[in-house]
Design an enzyme around this catalytic site. Structure first.
Site, PDB file in Angstrom:
ATOM      1  N   HIS A  40     -69.943 -48.796  -2.567  1.00  9.42           N
ATOM      2  CA  HIS A  40     -68.707 -48.044  -2.756  1.00  9.42           C
ATOM      3  C   HIS A  40     -67.975 -47.953  -1.416  1.00  9.42           C
ATOM      4  CE1 HIS A  40     -71.488 -45.021  -1.190  1.00  9.42           C
ATOM      5  NE2 HIS A  40     -70.422 -44.465  -0.670  1.00  9.42           N
ATOM      6  N   HIS A 126     -63.845 -49.543   4.993  1.00  8.12           N
ATOM      7  CA  HIS A 126     -64.947 -50.499   5.152  1.00  8.12           C
ATOM      8  C   HIS A 126     -65.976 -50.263   4.054  1.00  8.12           C
ATOM      9  CE1 HIS A 126     -66.416 -46.862   7.072  1.00  8.12           C
ATOM     10  NE2 HIS A 126     -67.636 -47.294   6.813  1.00  8.12           N
TER      11      HIS A 126
END
Length: 187
Positions: A40, A126
């Protein structure tokens, strides 16, 4: 309960292939790898959250997501964060992330408005692959990062935001969606 707000990443073949190569190449290193099912991109970590506060957060997320249409960004290139000159987090970088940054900023603004402290660091999109305890073979590590630094990995379509509960356990964290909030449809 421990909570965070994120975008679920459904890994495609290239992401899985790169992830597998990276894990095999660094198999002897002290790295805690993120499970493929838990991949995630965190928009905001909240930490300990009461049930009342969770209800409030869900309402704020619903209001925020009404103002965003589905959008895309790229996962492109391997990178790392360091602390005291030692790599600590291995990740895939985000590119073409203007909409993602705007979504995170709007969520941050709403979260602060209900009493959460502001984030100390600027949002840096990121996808964490692993948390590094120690790298013994630094040349191998840096060579691998250089090899994949500019590699296009995957286009991610964002159509929802997920408010998660994180339960820490000996087998790794368990992420349970408390609420899935869809972005405004383009119908």
């Amino acid at each position: 309960m421990r909570t965070f707000i994120a975008i679920k990443i459904a890994p495609e073949k290239k992401l899985l292939d790169v992830y597998s190569t990276v894990k095999k190449s660094l198999a002897g290193e002290a790295i805690s790898w993120i499970s493929e099912k838990n991949l995630h991109l965190t928009l905001r970590f909240l930490g300990e959250t009461s049930n009342d506060r969770a209800t409030e957060i869900i309402k704020l997320l619903e209001l925020t997501c009404e103002h965003f249409h589905p959008f895309q960004f790229e996962l492109k290139g391997l990178g790392f964060f360091k602390s005291r000159n030692h790599p600590r987090v291995l990740f895939l970088t985000g590119e073409n992330v203007d909409s993602l940054k705007q979504l995170a900023a709007n969520i941050e603004e709403k979260i602060i408005s209900i009493g959460f402290s502001s984030e100390e660091r600027a949002f840096n999109p990121h996808l964490t692959l692993g948390r590094i305890k120690l790298i013994k073979e630094r040349e191998v590590f840096y060579s691998l990062v250089n090899k994949f630094e500019y590699t296009h990995i995957q286009v991610v379509t964002v159509s929802e935001v997920i408010f998660y509960q994180s339960i820490l356990g000996s087998g790794g964290p368990i992420y349970t969606p408390l609420k899935i909030i869809k972005l405004k449809n383009l119908k």
